[in-house]
Design an enzyme around this catalytic site. Sequence first.
Site, short mmCIF file in Angstrom:
data_model
loop_
_atom_site.label_atom_id
_atom_site.label_comp_id
_atom_site.label_asym_id
_atom_site.label_seq_id
_atom_site.Cartn_x
_atom_site.Cartn_y
_atom_site.Cartn_z
CG HIS A 263 -0.25 0.00 2.54
ND1 HIS A 263 0.27 1.13 3.12
CD2 HIS A 263 0.01 -1.02 3.42
CE1 HIS A 263 0.81 0.83 4.29
NE2 HIS A 263 0.67 -0.48 4.50
CB CYS A 279 1.75 -3.64 5.29
SG CYS A 279 0.22 -4.38 5.90
#
Length: 404
Positions: A263, A279
């Site tokens: 992301h 992440c």
Amino acid sequence: MNIRDTFTLWGPTSLAVLLAASLASPAFAQSAAEQADSQTQELAQEQEQKQEQEQEQEQEQEKNQNQEQQQAQEISIDAVDSAAQVADQDELPRGHFRLPESGDIIGENYTVVVEDPKQTLIDIARRHNIGYEEIRMANPDVSLWVPGVGTEVVIPAKYILPPAPREGVVVNLSELRLYYYPADKPGIVETYPVSVGREEFATPVGITRTTVKVKDPAWAPPSSMRREAAERGEPAPSVVPAGPDNPLGEHAILLAMPSYLIHGTNRPDGVGMRVSRGCIRMYPEDIKSLYERLPSGTQVNLMDAPFKAGWASDGTLFVQSFPQLEENVEGFEPLLNAVERVTELTDNDIEIDAEQIQRAVEAPDGRFIALHGPQAPAPAPEPEPVELINEVELSAATNGEEET
């Protein structure tokens, strides 16, 4: 000047006053008309002078722009070392490189000169598709926040492709860099700096795939984060909507591994560091580009290769080493792994300086070290052999004299 221009310059109020005067008295009407003609001529002259001034200003601006463009061309794009390399890369979008016909190395290192006193090393890194740790390690003597006008900054834009199949997405965790081999462009590889999980939230190693892509995602803070915030007296919301406060940024690509995503971020200064909760974070412009082109179902290889080796097209064997992730240290012998990797790429008749390998492992700063080939340093001359026979004869003669 035409009539419409005259009306515009006079305005409706002036014209009404002039018309009233002409109707009241012929003498005054004649005088006013003459005066209007005179004023019209003066206004026309003023308009012409104004136009001439504007033309002169435009010519001066155009002259200044031409001078600036000429100066920019003379300075070049940030004083790049290899003009040929830059010309070739200018044809490709940000982060795109042509795969070498032979070998494992893409890109070139180059230097730029700081021209803006407000520019930080982090600003320069983002502009040139480099992460925080990469720019810091390549410029250990340059101030991170105030590099200073005139300072030369090294851009480490030369990469050894990671030791993995060249397909889909490959994330080398220790290197803090993502590689993408687009299936529809077999001769191209893309690479971007990323952030990965810090030690207590380490990004897992393994092969997964992309699933759903989400634009303007909402973010639900994990329970551990909410507990930590509550302990600090700052209770976190259960859901953070899309917007400037959302740490996921504007684009998110979900992985088949639950709770793991690729992301964007609302804090791009941290890209290229170990700061996430597992992440993969990217610069907003990089995730946007990848989001638009990465098909769902693409394989993602999360690997950890702190030591890389590869051949250049001219036959030089290069190695580079990165700081190893703490969570993967157990049972891993860095020097042994490095020697095995070099052995895989070399024949038995190629001599390699083991000290060079050890030096790379012990100083994991991402710098390229040439082990063999045209760009490798010449081997140190061997020491001349000692004539032991003369020493023995001299010793024997000395002993004989002492006995006598």
